[in-house]
Design a protein around this motif. Structure first.
Motif, short mmCIF file in Angstrom:
data_model
loop_
_atom_site.label_atom_id
_atom_site.label_comp_id
_atom_site.label_asym_id
_atom_site.label_seq_id
_atom_site.Cartn_x
_atom_site.Cartn_y
_atom_site.Cartn_z
N LEU A 49 18.54 -1.90 -4.62
CA LEU A 49 17.58 -2.11 -5.70
C LEU A 49 16.77 -3.20 -5.57
O LEU A 49 15.49 -2.91 -5.73
N LEU A 50 17.43 -4.49 -5.31
CA LEU A 50 16.61 -5.49 -5.09
C LEU A 50 15.46 -5.22 -3.76
O LEU A 50 14.15 -5.74 -3.83
N ARG A 51 16.06 -4.65 -2.78
CA ARG A 51 15.01 -4.42 -1.50
C ARG A 51 13.99 -3.37 -2.03
O ARG A 51 13.04 -3.66 -1.49
N TRP A 52 14.41 -2.41 -2.81
CA TRP A 52 13.44 -1.43 -3.11
C TRP A 52 12.37 -2.04 -4.05
O TRP A 52 11.22 -1.72 -3.92
N GLY B 68 8.51 -2.02 -3.13
CA GLY B 68 7.37 -1.07 -3.77
C GLY B 68 7.21 -1.90 -5.20
O GLY B 68 6.45 -1.10 -5.90
N ASP B 69 7.80 -3.13 -5.58
CA ASP B 69 7.23 -3.63 -7.00
C ASP B 69 7.79 -2.40 -7.96
O ASP B 69 7.10 -2.55 -8.99
N SER B 70 8.61 -1.80 -7.94
CA SER B 70 9.13 -0.91 -8.91
C SER B 70 10.85 -0.86 -8.98
O SER B 70 11.51 -1.03 -8.05
N THR B 71 11.22 -0.56 -10.17
CA THR B 71 12.71 -0.27 -10.20
C THR B 71 13.03 1.09 -10.57
O THR B 71 13.81 1.34 -10.99
N GLU B 72 12.01 1.94 -10.48
CA GLU B 72 12.43 3.38 -10.59
C GLU B 72 11.93 3.93 -9.19
O GLU B 72 11.36 3.62 -8.41
N LEU B 73 12.71 5.11 -9.48
CA LEU B 73 12.86 5.84 -8.00
C LEU B 73 11.75 6.48 -7.72
O LEU B 73 11.00 6.41 -6.46
N ASP B 74 10.66 7.17 -8.46
CA ASP B 74 9.79 7.94 -8.02
C ASP B 74 8.55 7.12 -7.80
O ASP B 74 7.61 7.51 -7.01
N ALA B 75 8.19 6.11 -8.66
CA ALA B 75 7.13 5.45 -8.75
C ALA B 75 6.78 4.77 -6.73
O ALA B 75 5.69 4.80 -6.60
N VAL B 76 7.92 4.44 -6.25
CA VAL B 76 7.36 3.75 -4.90
C VAL B 76 7.23 5.14 -3.87
O VAL B 76 6.15 5.00 -2.97
#
Lengths: 109, 312
Positions: free
Chosen positions: A84-87, A91-99
């Protein structure tokens, strides 16, 4: 089946259901992780209640398996949190679809 | 009767906290609800005659998982994640209703199936009770973990190591500020508190390990308690993130896995079945190695750093 085993059995099923519901409706990765852990908790409770040994000593095998399960759950959660931190870094997002959308945009440019 | 009332209260509390974990608008609140959920689960393990699990759940499920969640939250914020944005926008009814329906259906099915399950005579647990003396410990859970299902425990350590390796692999560059800054490191009372709490965590860990042979406890519970001491040292800035893993840390990380495998293989070389630990001394030897590895891995996972060193 004794009444207290019945209570925990139903609790286990309900907690699993709540976790599943939360997992399906939530978009934040962190909350999805919480929900997966809730589902795991429900399953652990089910295993122990069914192996409760209503008459006689409790069954140690499901207890050992759940103990293993608890450690595996914390390992998996820790790894998922690192992901999650790497994500978030990428992508500056903590949601899956936004990135995924952000990636699509960079490719378009 | 009082026991039954307590079961009811616990069950209601568990369900309530699970609902709150899912429904809280604020993610932070959801995490706190989840941690308290873990604590209530730990009480229910005690009610279900599983004191080993109660200890493990309190130390690992609620304690270490909670610390990992909260520190991740803090890191996300440090990287400029907006907490307001993370408020859950209410999901649309078209999403909520079908998932709730599907989940309730599953609850009914699980509950119904579980109620129908007949009690099976002659389970593995009964065998374990009968042959517990051969293992050399009197705590049946420790006996099963290290005597009858040693493969599970060995591979569990492999999973823990793999989780750490995976976490290292995805965190590409080393960030010195990986640990949240020691906010209160300079308060004089912190030092006094640490000099009390950290030795106690070591003492409790060793006690749990030693007691694990005959009473609730064992390497996993002890390792988590020891890790809690390490987490405290990280939080108060006594331990700092280092740029690489020292040789000693590498050794500690693989100690459990290697000692366990080595003892298991030596047994095989002596003509016995692989991993059949010969007696209580071997169990305590393996458990000590497991405890070191578990504690170190958990602390390093918490620190999200390749290694740790004493703060200068």
């Amino acid at each position: 089946m004794n009444p207290s085993a019945l209570i925990y059995l139903l609790t286990a099923a309900i907690v699993f259901g709540i976790g599943l519901h939360g997992l399906l409706q939530s978009r934040q990765i962190l909350r999805q992780l919480l929900c997966i852990n809730l589902m795991g908790g429900g399953i652990f409770l089910l295993l122990i209640t069914l192996g409760g040994g209503a008459d006689g000593p409790p069954d140690p095998v499901p207890q050992a398996m759940v103990l293993t399960g608890i450690v595996i759950a914390v390992s998996a959660t820790a790894f998922a949190l690192a992901l999650l931190l790497r994500w978030h870094e990428l992508g500056d997002s903590t949601e899956l679809d936004a990135v995924a959308n952000a990636d699509a945009n960079t490719h378009d440019e | 009767m009082i026991g039954l009332a307590m079961d009811c209260v616990l069950a209601l509390g568990i369900v309530f906290l699970a609902v709150q974990t899912v429904r809280s608008r604020s993610l932070f609140q959801a995490m706190l609800m989840f941690i308290v959920f873990g604590l209530l689960m730990s009480l229910s393990w005690a009610r279900l005659h599983a004191p080993d699990l109660a200890l493990a759940e309190a130390a690992i499920g609620a304690g270490i998982t909670g610390a990992l969640l909260l520190v991740t939250w803090r890191r996300l914020q440090a990287e400029g994640h907006d907490p307001v944005e993370s408020e859950q926008s209410a999901p649309s009814m078209w999403l909520t209703l079908p998932t709730a329906g599907a989940a309730s259906l599953l609850v009914v099915i699980i509950g119904w199936v579980a109620l129908q399950l007949p009690a099976v005579p002659g389970t593995a647990g009964e065998l374990a009770w009968q042959r517990l003396e051969e293992v050399g410990v009197s705590n049946p859970v420790t006996g099963v973990l290290l005597g009858f299902r040693a493969y599970d425990t060995l591979l569990e350590m492999a999973v823990l190591l793999a989780a750490w390796l995976g976490a290292r692999a995805v965190a590409t560059e080393f960030r010195p500020g990986a640990l949240p800054g020691p906010a209160h490191a300079e308060v004089p009372l912190v030092g006094a508190l640490l000099s009390l709490v950290v030795p106690i965590s070591i003492l409790v860990a060793v006690y749990l390990l030693q007691a694990g042979g005959s009473a609730p406890g064992g390497a996993f519970q002890g390792g988590a308690v020891l890790a809690a001491g390490g987490v405290l040292l990280c939080l108060t800035g006594r331990l700092e993130a280092a740029a690489d893993t020292s040789g000693l840390e590498r050794l500690g990380l693989i100690l459990g896995l290697s000692v366990f495998s080595l003892v298991g293989l030596l047994v095989m070389a002596g003509g016995g079945p692989m991993l059949a630990l010969p007696g209580a001394w071997a169990i305590y030897l393996v458990e000590t190695a497991l405890l070191v590895s578990i504690a170190l891995t958990l602390v390093l996972l918490f620190a999200a750093a390749p290694g740790l060193r004493r703060a200068s």
